[in-house]
Scaffold this motif. Structure first.
Motif: not given
Length: 723
Positions: A546-555, A568-583
């Motif tokens: 939510q704070m857009n701290n992608l490195s912490a979110a990924y960890s 499912s919520s953790a999986l979808s959050d993790y997927a979101t972090v992955l593609y944002k870092i990937g982008d």
């Protein structure tokens, strides 16, 4: 031979030492403390606290079983009721592979493993008077604590930021109602009603006049808090449970309860206005002075009545019945007079007077039940596993409402486990209550007091569970199964005297079940700890995202899905972090990996519109236009009466149209623009076909009537200009 005899003798000596050594009391204390503490952690509604208690209960169960193995008592599963409860657990795991939400399904299964452990330990611990009273007093003290925290919060003596022993203290007093640590006023009401019955039972059971007066005085403390939960359903169910309690008591104890309960009720009603006036931050000192004064009056009155009580036992039945009816009539008349003379808090009077079949809450619940039956028909035999209601109700609701619970335990069981599990539950209830009545019929006066009290307390909880979601809070079922375990231990002892206890026991038993259970509870302990770690990291990861701290979110989220791969919520959050870092890093592997995690999230929670919309954003952003729009359409099918979903659809199709228009492909742009232009008609069609709002709810200006939103209309008008 001599050597074998010596070894046998040595083994027997060790067993005797274990039987004499007070290890059992260590387990009794640990068990009682565990049960006592459960309501204080938000009623164990949330996994954050529930998984910890499940792990601790599993550890105690394993150690207790090992201890029993080492004693001459041994450990085996021998009672029919235990087998039925184990079969009920099976009913919760059967739908796992086709469950609506696999994480919720396994979670509900683990809850019933928790309850089985509580029930089985209570039976084996409550073998004598001291042990039974220890567990029952733990239940009593627990509900006194619920009342205490409710009062403290009402006068502002507990800051919402406080965390004693990690217990959240927010929401204990909300909307001028006592929610206490259970976070919800109706659940607080049913737990306090249960505790009130247990306190009356303990007061009737003890022969010590001083202690008897204490229990009845404590019951006044609980009853006062009960009134300020404003739970109308509990007001009704408590009266029914008290009637059952009265009818099941031995004759002399019926006389005792009539007069002692009259004392408690009269004093509590007389003080309600004074207590109610102090339930605010200005009443910090006065409230406790009033409550202690009320406590002292009840104690003194009950203690004084004890000197003449025994003489009343000699009354003829006719006199006793007339006296009981007179006291009841005077109670009703006194209550009416108190209302007319404004001697009771107007807020409580208004709640009582509003009990009718036209009340909005009652009508809403009927709608929930009707919509629930639609879900039931979709999978009537085995259900859709734990969490069926919250996963599917948006698809079948008669109008737009938001509730994660069906407000009816028996309907919930029907949805989760189908007719298979529902039938098992009915058999369990029939057996526990019918065997209790059979033992009661043996006229063991002392034990019948306990049978009457526990029977009535359990009846209170089950009756109110028909009206609300109390049993979704694991602590309520822990209190229930602890008391039922004590009840069954008493029943077994009574029927053993008449050699009828064999009917309670499974004759052909396998010796493999007990060790298998130990291995199973080791699994429960490990998976509960894993889920706790996963939940902890998922919460931190979500905050970081939510704070857009992608490195912490990924960890954090990578750990969350490692320890709880079903969330499912953790999986979808993790997927979101992955593609944002990937982008950001132009990493095609991470972007592709995100797609896999989104699919896994949908597989585990296939009726979640929220996840499908998040997946759609990912797909549209990465060129999979048709698949992205398909996910949006699927999301709308899952939540057809949520107006905001049509905003998402309008915005998505409009942007795709803009994309093709920008590329100069007007025909393709027109195809998507036309979908946007048809949305107002789609909304009207859905409203006409799906919305069935009762008049009493439609008349409420705050009701959520289904209609197109201003933002959707704005998008439609912008597209019209482009066309």
């Amino acid at each position: 031979m001599a050597k074998n005899k010596k070894q046998t003798s040595s083994f027997t000596d060790r067993q005797e030492v274990l039987n004499l050594y007070p290890i059992k009391y260590v387990f009794l204390f640990a068990f009682s403390l565990l049960v006592l503490m459960t309501p204080y952690y938000r009623g164990l509604y949330f996994d954050y606290e529930l998984t910890v208690f499940q792990a601790v209960a599993s550890a105690i169960f394993i150690l207790f079983a090992i201890y029993l193995y080492a004693t001459k008592n041994g450990f085996e599963i021998k009672y029919k009721l235990e087998y039925i409860l184990l079969l009920f657990m099976v009913a919760y795991i059967v739908p796992f592979f086709f469950a609506a939400n696999r994480r919720l399904a396994i979670g509900e299964f683990l809850k019933y493993a928790f309850y089985f452990a509580i029930f089985a330990m209570a039976i084996r611990l409550a073998t004598d008077k001291f042990e039974r009273l220890t567990i029952l007093n733990a239940l009593f003290i627990s509900t006194v604590g619920v009342a205490f925290f409710g009062y403290q919060a009402a006068v502002g003596l507990i800051p919402e930021t406080a965390r004693p022993l990690g217990m959240p203290m927010n929401g204990l007093w909300a909307g001028n109602m006592i929610n206490s640590t259970l976070q919800y006023h109706n659940t607080a009401g049913t737990v306090l009603a249960f505790g009130f019955i247990i306190s009356l039972m303990l007061g009737l059971y003890t022969e010590n006049r001083f202690l008897k007066a204490f229990y009845f005085a404590a019951s006044s403390f609980i009853l006062t808090a009960f009134f300020f939960t404003y739970s109308r359903g509990c007001y009704v169910t408590l009266l029914l449970a008290l009637l059952a309690f009265f009818l099941l008591l031995p004759r002399e104890k019926r006389i005792s309860i009539v007069f002692n309960l009259a004392i408690v009720a009269a004093v509590v009603l007389a003080f309600l206005n004074r207590v109610g006036a102090q339930l605010n931050p200005n009443g910090k000192e006065k409230l406790w002075v009033i409550l202690l004064f009320q406590f002292a009056i009840v104690w003194a009155a009950v203690y004084a009545f004890g000197f003449v009580e025994n003489r009343l036992y000699a009354l003829k039945d006719e006199v006793y019945i007339i006296s009981a009816l007179t006291v009841a009539a005077l109670g009703v008349i006194g209550f009416v007079i108190a209302i007319n003379m404004h001697l009771l808090p107007s807020s409580i009077v208004d709640r009582v007077m509003s009990i009718n079949f036209r009340d909005r809450n009652f009508v809403e619940r009927l709608v929930f039940y009707k919509d629930g039956l639609k879900i039931f028909l979709r999978s009537p035999i085995f259900g859709y596993g734990g969490g069926t209601w919250v996963s599917l109700y948006f698809m079948y609701q008669s109008y737009l409402y938001f509730t994660t619970q069906s407000h009816n335990y028996f309907l919930q069981v029907l949805l989760d486990t189908g007719l298979f599990g529902f039938a098992i539950l009915m058999v369990f209830l029939y057996m526990i209550f019918s065997t209790a009545l059979k033992a009661w019929s043996k006229k063991d006066r002392e034990k019948n007091i306990l049978i009457a009290g526990i029977f009535a307390g359990a009846l209170q909880l089950y009756l109110h569970s028909i009206l609300d979601f109390d049993f979704s809070l694991a602590s309520v079922q822990v209190l229930l199964f602890a008391s039922l375990g004590v009840l069954f231990a008493i029943v077994s002892e009574v029927l053993q005297k008449t050699k009828e206890d064999e009917k309670l026991i499974v004759q052909r038993r396998t010796k493999l079940l007990a060790p298998a259970l130990l291995a199973f509870y080791l699994f429960v302990m490990i998976i509960s700890i894993n889920f706790r770690i996963g939940n902890y990291n998922a919460n931190l990861g979500q905050q970081a995202l939510q704070m857009n701290n992608l490195s912490a979110a990924y960890s954090f989220l990578s750990k969350a899905v490692e320890y709880d791969s079903l969330s499912s919520s953790a999986l979808s959050d993790y997927a979101t972090v992955l593609y944002k870092i990937g982008d950001q890093n132009r990493d095609a592997n991470l972007i592709a990996k995100a797609n896999d995690y989104f699919k896994q999230a949908i597989e585990n929670d296939r009726f979640s519109a929220k996840i499908r919309f998040r997946y759609a954003v990912y797909l549209l952003a990465h060129g999979a236009i048709d698949e992205g729009l398909k996910q949006i359409e699927e999301g709308i099918k899952l939540q057809p009466l949520l107006p905001a979903n049509y905003e998402v659809k309008a915005d998505a199709y409009a942007k795709v149209g803009d994309y093709y228009l920008g590329k100069g492909d007007k025909e393709k742009a027109k195809k998507y623009y036309e979908v946007v232009l048809r949305i107002p008609q789609e909304v009207e069609r859905v409203k006409r076909e799906r919305e069935r709002m009762p008049d009493i709810i439609r008349e409420d200006p705050n009701s959520r009537k289904f209609s197109i939103t201003d933002r959707t209309l704005q998008i439609v008008n912008e597209v019209k200009k482009k066309m």
